[in-house]
Write an enzyme that holds these catalytic residues in place. Structure first.
Site, PDB file in Angstrom:
ATOM      1  N   LYS A 115      57.055 -12.449   4.868  1.00  0.00           N
ATOM      2  CA  LYS A 115      56.414 -12.405   6.187  1.00  0.00           C
ATOM      3  C   LYS A 115      55.712 -13.730   6.411  1.00  0.00           C
ATOM      4  O   LYS A 115      55.409 -14.449   5.454  1.00  0.00           O
ATOM      5  CB  LYS A 115      55.381 -11.276   6.232  1.00  0.00           C
ATOM      6  CG  LYS A 115      55.082 -10.780   7.616  1.00  0.00           C
ATOM      7  CD  LYS A 115      56.132  -9.798   8.096  1.00  0.00           C
ATOM      8  CE  LYS A 115      55.733  -9.141   9.385  1.00  0.00           C
ATOM      9  NZ  LYS A 115      56.536  -7.926   9.645  1.00  0.00           N
TER      10      LYS A 115
HETATM   11  P1  NAD Z   1      54.689  -7.233  20.466  1.00  0.00           P
HETATM   12  O1  NAD Z   1      54.072  -8.585  20.445  1.00  0.00           O
HETATM   13  O2  NAD Z   1      55.971  -7.072  21.210  1.00  0.00           O
HETATM   14  O3  NAD Z   1      53.652  -6.170  21.067  1.00  0.00           O
HETATM   15  C1  NAD Z   1      52.379  -6.010  20.523  1.00  0.00           C
HETATM   16  C2  NAD Z   1      51.573  -5.075  21.438  1.00  0.00           C
HETATM   17  O4  NAD Z   1      50.340  -4.789  20.785  1.00  0.00           O
HETATM   18  C3  NAD Z   1      51.223  -5.673  22.790  1.00  0.00           C
HETATM   19  O5  NAD Z   1      51.277  -4.668  23.779  1.00  0.00           O
HETATM   20  C4  NAD Z   1      49.776  -6.111  22.591  1.00  0.00           C
HETATM   21  O6  NAD Z   1      49.022  -6.184  23.807  1.00  0.00           O
HETATM   22  C5  NAD Z   1      49.271  -5.017  21.675  1.00  0.00           C
HETATM   23  N1  NAD Z   1      48.087  -5.406  20.925  1.00  0.00           N
HETATM   24  C6  NAD Z   1      47.804  -6.582  20.322  1.00  0.00           C
HETATM   25  N2  NAD Z   1      46.584  -6.573  19.789  1.00  0.00           N
HETATM   26  C7  NAD Z   1      46.066  -5.342  20.046  1.00  0.00           C
HETATM   27  C8  NAD Z   1      44.826  -4.712  19.748  1.00  0.00           C
HETATM   28  N3  NAD Z   1      43.866  -5.364  19.097  1.00  0.00           N
HETATM   29  N4  NAD Z   1      44.654  -3.428  20.180  1.00  0.00           N
HETATM   30  C9  NAD Z   1      45.604  -2.765  20.860  1.00  0.00           C
HETATM   31  N5  NAD Z   1      46.796  -3.325  21.177  1.00  0.00           N
HETATM   32  C10 NAD Z   1      47.021  -4.590  20.773  1.00  0.00           C
HETATM   33  O7  NAD Z   1      54.837  -6.800  18.950  1.00  0.00           O
HETATM   34  P2  NAD Z   1      55.878  -5.757  18.321  1.00  0.00           P
HETATM   35  O8  NAD Z   1      57.071  -6.518  17.884  1.00  0.00           O
HETATM   36  O9  NAD Z   1      56.023  -4.609  19.231  1.00  0.00           O
HETATM   37  O10 NAD Z   1      55.113  -5.329  16.988  1.00  0.00           O
HETATM   38  C11 NAD Z   1      54.140  -4.293  16.992  1.00  0.00           C
HETATM   39  C12 NAD Z   1      53.928  -3.786  15.588  1.00  0.00           C
HETATM   40  O11 NAD Z   1      55.173  -3.278  15.085  1.00  0.00           O
HETATM   41  C13 NAD Z   1      53.454  -4.808  14.568  1.00  0.00           C
HETATM   42  O12 NAD Z   1      52.610  -4.184  13.633  1.00  0.00           O
HETATM   43  C14 NAD Z   1      54.747  -5.235  13.868  1.00  0.00           C
HETATM   44  O13 NAD Z   1      54.530  -5.738  12.577  1.00  0.00           O
HETATM   45  C15 NAD Z   1      55.481  -3.903  13.838  1.00  0.00           C
HETATM   46  N6  NAD Z   1      56.934  -4.026  13.697  1.00  0.00           N
HETATM   47  C16 NAD Z   1      57.655  -4.746  14.583  1.00  0.00           C
HETATM   48  C17 NAD Z   1      59.042  -4.822  14.429  1.00  0.00           C
HETATM   49  C18 NAD Z   1      59.928  -5.536  15.414  1.00  0.00           C
HETATM   50  O14 NAD Z   1      61.156  -5.433  15.283  1.00  0.00           O
HETATM   51  N7  NAD Z   1      59.406  -6.211  16.409  1.00  0.00           N
HETATM   52  C19 NAD Z   1      59.659  -4.200  13.329  1.00  0.00           C
HETATM   53  C20 NAD Z   1      58.880  -3.449  12.438  1.00  0.00           C
HETATM   54  C21 NAD Z   1      57.512  -3.380  12.640  1.00  0.00           C
END
Ligand code: NAD
Length: 430
Positions: A115
């Site tokens: 990561k």
């Molecule tokens: P993203 O950037 O597309 O979206 C993140 C969202 O979280 C946004 O709506 C943002 O406003 C919100 N956010 C940020 N800080 C916040 C806070 N303090 N309180 C509440 N909301 C908050 O990111 P994503 O790709 O959707 O990833 C979200 C989570 O899922 C992360 O933990 C990431 O590690 C995990 N994840 C993502 C993927 C992927 O394929 N993108 C895969 C596995 C896990």
């Protein structure tokens, strides 16, 4: 035209490394993990910190700090996302890299865990600045990433466009012969730039599928069930999209700017369109009212999907949770103390390394297609994803039942067991 000034929530404390280590120790104790293998798995293989300059739109130069932590590659190349966020630091990267190792091992993929990311607030930079920052970061990472070595993917505040910039920069540093064979240096690319159909929705679809499998097991009908989502980005939006299609009702959402609710239901697609037009924020959506962030997790609902950052469900708010299921779209959203409280209350948790593993499974499909010169249809991708996730879900459920442990412990037991097996069979050089 009026411009909405978006005020951000206070940043959460992360402390994710402590969590992942405690989760690991708990499962390792239960399976009586070989102490030599334990020593190997509790540290990371490689840690890279880079400082690199990028030119801003006004001509000034800023220096940024980027990270890539490679935890373990005994099962295959390092794999894991890149996050752009002020909370990215070496400990966050270590924790998230470890979770990736357990996640890929649990899913039975030929990958290890990594990561990384850049410590910055992307809302403070223009698109062209983010492009230059990404390209300089890629250049700084150099040959520490590669299609058979370490394969980044999107995470918080990075997306398909970010991956396309990384691919292009990485390719530009290669010889002509290598340029056409390195498409799989990153996954989560736009389909036009070598990405896979379905990768955009793979994580959220996987979150939905694990909820569906759980509901099948418990004989719960998802129709009209109320769910709330923290984080309405890639994972949160797609999970909500598929749950709504199944008949469940979204009643509250929280993002980095605040929380909204409507007990009668919030239309996922209308909210999505609104957030795209509103610089990525849900605040001010007309089909809802604003609520206090502190009240969010305690809302009356059936399912909570944390899909934002780590350590969001803590001892402080766990006591107030009324839902009976937490599906961890995010990595590390529930801390260890909160989990103890929730389990005592009889609340089920579909753990992150299972719940959001659709993303890395989708990435694996993209990597395979690039490697083999194949192009799969959306239907094929979704079917293969469902099959793989169902197998993982069944393995975790059976282990949880047989060993009488919660689902997270079961998932860790399977993942660590797979790594132990490979070390025992290969031995340790010299
Ligand atoms: P993203 O950037 O597309 O979206 C993140 C969202 O979280 C946004 O709506 C943002 O406003 C919100 N956010 C940020 N800080 C916040 C806070 N303090 N309180 C509440 N909301 C908050 O990111 P994503 O790709 O959707 O990833 C979200 C989570 O899922 C992360 O933990 C990431 O590690 C995990 N994840 C993502 C993927 C992927 O394929 N993108 C895969 C596995 C896990």
């Amino acid at each position: 035209m009026t411009t909405r000034i978006l005020k951000k929530k206070k940043l959460p404390k992360q402390g994710m490394l402590d969590n992942v280590m405690r989760q690991f120790d708990h499962a390792a104790d239960i399976i009586d993990l070989n102490p030599n293998i334990r020593k190997i798995l509790e540290v990371t293989n490689n840690e890279l910190v880079v400082h690199f300059p990028a030119r801003m739109d006004d001509g000034a130069v800023e220096v940024f700090t980027g990270y890539r932590v490679q935890h373990n590659n005994s099962l295959g190349p390092y794999k894991g996302g890149l996050r752009y966020h002020p909370t990215v630091d070496i400990d966050a990267a270590r924790a998230l890299a470890m979770w990736m190792t357990w996640k890929t091992a649990l899913a039975g993929l030929p990958y290890g865990g990594a990561k990384g990311g850049i410590q910055l607030d992307p809302t403070k930079y223009s698109n062209s600045e983010l492009e230059r920052i990404t390209r300089r970061f890629t250049y700084a990472l150099g040959d520490n990433i590669g299609p058979e070595l370490d394969i980044p993917a999107p995470d918080v505040n990075t997306n398909a466009q970010t991956m396309a910039w990384i691919l292009d920069t990485y390719m530009s540093t290669k010889s002509p012969a290598e340029r056409s064979t390195n498409l799989h240096v990153v996954t989560g690319k736009p389909v036009g730039a070598g990405g896979s159909e379905g990768r955009d929705r793979a994580t959220g679809y996987g979150v939905f599928l694990t909820i569906k499998f759980w509901a099948e097991n418990k004989k719960v009908d998802l129709k009209d069930k109320k769910f709330i989502v923290q984080g309405f980005g890639n994972v949160g939006y797609w999970a909500a999209h598929f749950l709504e299609k199944e008949g469940a009702v979204l009643t509250a959402v929280q993002d980095a700017y605040g929380s909204i609710a409507n007990a009668n239901g919030i239309s996922v697609e209308t909210l999505f369109e609104y957030s795209v037009a509103n610089k990525g924020s849900i605040l001010g959506f007309s089909g809802s009212h604003t609520i206090d962030n502190a009240d969010f997790f305690g809302l009356d609902c059936d399912i909570i999907i944390p899909a934002a950052l780590g350590n969001q469900i803590t001892a402080e708010n766990a006591q107030r949770i009324r839902a009976y299921l937490i599906a961890e779209g995010a990595n590390g959203p529930t801390d260890v103390e909160a989990e103890e409280i929730l389990l005592k209350k009889g609340i089920d948790i579909i753990p992150d390394i299972l719940c959001n593993s659709g993303g890395v499974i989708g990435s694996y499909f993209e990597w395979l297609q690039n490697r083999n010169g194949e192009i799969w249809t959306l239907e094929e991708v979704m079917q293969k994803l469902e099959k793989k996730l169902r197998e993982s879900f069944i393995r975790v459920s059976e282990t949880s039942e047989n060993r009488k442990v919660d689902m997270r412990t079961a998932a860790f037991i399977i993942a660590i067991g797979r790594l132990e097996e490979t070390y025992v069979q290969r031995g340790i050089f010299p």
